[in-house]
Design an enzyme around this catalytic site. Structure first.
Site, PDB file in Angstrom:
ATOM      1  CB  SER A 215     -43.173 -37.800 -37.483  1.00  0.00           C
ATOM      2  OG  SER A 215     -43.592 -39.107 -37.676  1.00  0.00           O
ATOM      3  CG  HIS A 349     -42.134 -39.927 -42.128  1.00  0.00           C
ATOM      4  ND1 HIS A 349     -43.294 -39.178 -42.126  1.00  0.00           N
ATOM      5  CD2 HIS A 349     -41.933 -40.283 -40.830  1.00  0.00           C
ATOM      6  CE1 HIS A 349     -43.745 -39.081 -40.884  1.00  0.00           C
ATOM      7  NE2 HIS A 349     -42.928 -39.738 -40.079  1.00  0.00           N
TER       8      HIS A 349
HETATM    9  C1  MCU Z   1     -46.233 -40.285 -37.656  1.00  0.00           C
HETATM   10  O1  MCU Z   1     -45.690 -40.281 -36.343  1.00  0.00           O
HETATM   11  C2  MCU Z   1     -45.118 -41.439 -35.767  1.00  0.00           C
HETATM   12  C3  MCU Z   1     -46.077 -42.595 -35.800  1.00  0.00           C
HETATM   13  O2  MCU Z   1     -47.248 -42.258 -35.093  1.00  0.00           O
HETATM   14  C4  MCU Z   1     -45.424 -43.813 -35.160  1.00  0.00           C
HETATM   15  O3  MCU Z   1     -46.252 -44.953 -35.272  1.00  0.00           O
HETATM   16  C5  MCU Z   1     -44.099 -44.126 -35.787  1.00  0.00           C
HETATM   17  O4  MCU Z   1     -43.480 -45.094 -35.028  1.00  0.00           O
HETATM   18  O5  MCU Z   1     -43.295 -42.986 -35.720  1.00  0.00           O
HETATM   19  C6  MCU Z   1     -43.783 -41.861 -36.395  1.00  0.00           C
HETATM   20  C7  MCU Z   1     -42.700 -40.835 -36.217  1.00  0.00           C
HETATM   21  O6  MCU Z   1     -42.680 -40.090 -35.266  1.00  0.00           O
HETATM   22  O7  MCU Z   1     -41.683 -40.919 -37.097  1.00  0.00           O
HETATM   23  C8  MCU Z   1     -40.577 -40.076 -36.909  1.00  0.00           C
END
Ligand code: MCU
Length: 403
Positions: A215, A349
């Site tokens: 992420s 996720h």
């Molecule tokens: C996918 O990474 C991020 C995303 O860019 C954000 O918008 C969200 O808030 O958090 C994601 C993340 O890091 O989830 C753990």
């Protein structure tokens, strides 16, 4: 010098710029400006054209092009990545596995320490391979590989916009340093590798290092692989927007009705990009790069990214289009198998789906464990929330075979 000689000389330099790498002297005439004023391109920028429009013809040309891309990414969205400080000291404790690094800059200094966990048994000649996991990482690491959990969020905090300039990196370089959090994290990874190179008793083979994260940390892991050439294998997991997706494609995906994260949103959410990037997020066509070129900076080294089609926010079409565009660079360098991509659903996720383990292990085997296996692995399940991917709309270059 006679004027005619000077003109001839400069003509020769321009004509041969693409091939003018001198051993030990770097590139003659490989200018790496931070921005290209008046650039305008609504499609994905051509990887095989230098900043001035001349073609990239050879593998050695690619090194100059890669340097240009790195400078542009710093100039528009990442801020400046500092090199190795003049004064750094590091220690390794073989009993605890703690690697401790102290870096100095002006009157400031910081110390950061990470613990390496070693496999049991006898290390291979040259030392253990290593996976650096951003905030620990979230992929299964095969036996026979050491792991280091990198406290990147202490190096540069990433809670929200109030994290700007907060963390160890900024204690060293000042809260106003232009580096984004992701750039600060790259700096820390490079210092860890410096220390491992200098401390043979840590027994890590610094030619067999992988970096991973999921992420937001997947975005970060990709940046590390792009900017740190000592990383042999880069594994961004579900990095989504700002990672292995392209800004232009995420906007297209949004305009086609999908709820994806765009550049405009991301700069309001967190400090992963420089403050300067906010000046460009509403006119993406002025960017002389997109993230296919960030991905391509890893080439020819190993790169495999994994995405999750269950979450529109991760911009699945943008990921597929962006990695497809980056793949042309691996093809041009004659190593398409060094670049893998898998995109499936059916899991949370950052939860690792067991049906991707064979793919992941093949990349570990080839790039960290010296096994001669196939990593021919590049596919999507094509679920793009009813948005259509048409490569010809975005990729308007022919892939050369670089000599
Ligand atoms: C996918 O990474 C991020 C995303 O860019 C954000 O918008 C969200 O808030 O958090 C994601 C993340 O890091 O989830 C753990």
């Amino acid at each position: 010098m006679k004027l005619s000689t000077a003109v001839q000389l400069s003509f020769a330099l321009v004509a041969h710029r693409a091939n003018a790498q001198l051993p030990g002297l770097g590139w003659l005439g490989c200018p790496t400006p931070a921005t290209i004023p008046k650039y305008n391109n609504s499609k994905l920028p051509d990887p095989f054209l230098f900043d001035d429009g001349l073609p990239v013809l050879t593998k050695s040309d690619w090194e100059c092009r890669r340097a240009q891309i790195g400078a542009l990414i710093q100039g528009y969205e990442a801020g400046v990545l500092p090199g190795k400080p003049a004064h750094v000291s590091s220690t390794f404790n073989a009993t605890s596995g703690v690697l401790s690094i102290t870096a100095f800059n002006g009157g400031n200094n910081i110390t950061f320490a990470q613990t390496i966990k070693y496999p049991t048994g006898k290390a291979p000649a040259g030392g253990w391979p290593l996976v650096i996991g951003y905030d620990g990482g979230s992929i299964p690491v095969p036996s026979g590989i050491a792991t280091l959990s990198y406290a990147n969020s202490a190096m540069a905090v990433q809670n929200d916009l109030t994290s700007r300039g907060v963390g160890l990196f900024y204690e060293l370089y000042g809260a106003n340093h232009t580096a984004s959090s992701m750039t600060a994290w790259v700096w820390g990874v490079s210092r860890i590798i410096d220390a491992l190179e200098e401390l043979p008793k840590a027994n890590i083979n610094t030619k067999k290092i992988a970096v991973t994260g999921c992420s937001r940390d997947g975005k970060g892991a990709l940046m590390a692989g792009a900017f740190e050439p000592r990383i042999a294998l880069t594994i961004p997991q579900e990095s989504g927007s700002g990672g292995d997706t392209c800004w232009r494609l995420s906007l297209y995906e949004q305009s086609s009705g999908s709820v994806v994260q765009t550049a405009t949103e991301i700069v309001q959410e967190n400090v992963w990009f420089s403050t300067n990037f906010a000046n460009y997020v509403n006119e993406l066509e002025v960017l002389p790069y997109d993230h296919h070129l960030l991905l391509a900076m890893v080439a020819p080294r190993g790169l495999v990214s994994y995405e999750n089609t269950d979450f529109a926010w991760l911009s699945p079409l943008s990921a597929w289009g962006c990695v497809s565009a980056a793949h042309t660079v691996y093809e041009a360098l004659g190593v398409p198998q060094n670049h893998g991509f898998e995109q499936i659903g059916g899991h949370e996720h950052c939860a690792w789906p067991a049906n991707l383990t064979a793919s992941l292990n093949a990349f570990f085997d080839k790039f960290l464990l010296d096994e001669n296996v196939s990593t021919d692995d590049f596919s999507t399940n094509d679920v793009f929330y009813n948005v259509t991917w048409n490569a010809a709309d975005w990729i308007n270059w022919k892939t050369p075979r670089l000599l």
